[in-house]
Design an enzyme around this catalytic site. Structure first.
Site, short mmCIF file in Angstrom:
data_model
loop_
_atom_site.label_atom_id
_atom_site.label_comp_id
_atom_site.label_asym_id
_atom_site.label_seq_id
_atom_site.Cartn_x
_atom_site.Cartn_y
_atom_site.Cartn_z
N SER A 1 -63.78 -60.46 84.84
CA SER A 1 -63.95 -59.78 83.61
C SER A 1 -62.45 -59.41 83.23
CB SER A 1 -64.75 -58.63 83.71
OG SER A 1 -64.46 -57.66 82.51
N ALA B 1 -60.06 -54.15 80.69
CA ALA B 1 -59.30 -52.94 81.43
C ALA B 1 -59.94 -51.81 81.80
CB ALA B 1 -58.02 -52.84 80.43
N ASP C 1 -73.29 -58.18 84.36
CA ASP C 1 -73.96 -58.48 83.25
C ASP C 1 -74.67 -57.27 82.65
OD1 ASP C 1 -73.90 -60.30 80.90
OD2 ASP C 1 -75.87 -60.77 81.60
N TYR D 1 -74.81 -49.90 71.77
CA TYR D 1 -75.85 -49.26 71.49
C TYR D 1 -76.00 -47.71 71.82
CZ TYR D 1 -77.28 -54.14 70.96
OH TYR D 1 -77.66 -55.41 70.51
N LYS E 1 -72.12 -39.07 82.05
CA LYS E 1 -72.58 -40.49 81.97
C LYS E 1 -72.19 -41.26 83.04
CE LYS E 1 -72.21 -44.21 78.79
NZ LYS E 1 -71.49 -44.78 77.70
N ARG F 1 -74.48 -48.48 84.65
CA ARG F 1 -73.35 -48.89 85.24
C ARG F 1 -72.87 -48.21 86.44
NH1 ARG F 1 -70.94 -50.41 81.21
NH2 ARG F 1 -71.07 -52.52 81.25
#
Length: 208
Positions: free
Chosen positions: A11, A14, A72, A160, A181, A187
């Site tokens: 990826s 950053a 992903d 989203y 979060k 994630r």
């Protein structure tokens, strides 16, 4: 440092680089983004998050000769049979619109008009490979459940997030404090699961 201690992040983000660098630093692992090694982005032709993440990880490892990690992620909506799914980042382009968060959200809400079932989940699939032909890639996939709401709420997050309502916390992902979060998101869950797997697989030992 041994090259085996330098892993490739498939990826150019950053934020992801900073996150993984901090997470794996105690074990002496250094990350380098694939862009710094001249690795172009891999194709993502598959219909599942895991397959696309695996393709990206193998691609980065094959071109660098180093262990690689890819992820992903996206949003799946029950009433839309899992769409936007792996096409979350470019959902609006399927309908001839520009690729942007605003267009993606607008099209999603439009497609859910009159639909009562708003159940949805964010998905994050992470895949680590020791080498390009690793027969046992380490895979972590986690889901974050919620609902899609019509009116956006919150100034944080991206994609989203403003439309993703989390009943357990009575707020959207875009309203949620960063620390909270980072504990509950798809994630965050996938990252912790992957690290736990790798600690066992590689017998990682904290440095210092």
């Amino acid at each position: 440092m041994n090259t085996s201690d330098v892993w490739v992040l498939a990826s150019g983000n950053a934020g992801k680089l900073k996150e993984f660098s901090a997470l794996f630093a105690p074990w002496g692992i250094t990350w380098v983004p694939q862009s710094e090694l001249g690795v172009p982005e891999a194709e993502e032709p598959f219909h599942t998050f895991v397959e696309n993440a695996l393709a990206k990880a193998r691609h980065a490892s094959r071109l660098t000769g180093r262990p690689a990690l890819a992820d992903d992620s996206g949003l799946c909506v029950q009433a839309l049979q899992g769409a936007p799914g792996v096409l979350s980042a470019r959902y609006a382009t399927l309908f001839g619109l520009e690729k942007s968060d605003a267009s993606n959200n607008a099209k999603l809400i439009e497609n859910l008009q009159g639909v009562e079932d708003r159940r949805a989940w964010f998905v994050c699939a992470m895949v680590w490979v020791a080498h390009a032909d690793d027969p046992t890639p380490t895979i972590a996939q986690k889901l974050w459940f919620g609902e899609v709401i019509d009116q956006p709420r919150g100034e944080h997050g991206f994609g989203y997030d403003p439309h993703f309502w989390v009943p357990a916390h009575q707020c959207t992902a875009a309203e949620m404090p960063k620390d909270l979060k980072n504990l509950h998101s798809h994630r965050a869950q996938a990252t912790q699961a992957l690290l736990a797997e790798l600690q066992q697989r590689l017998n990682l030992v904290r440095q210092g």
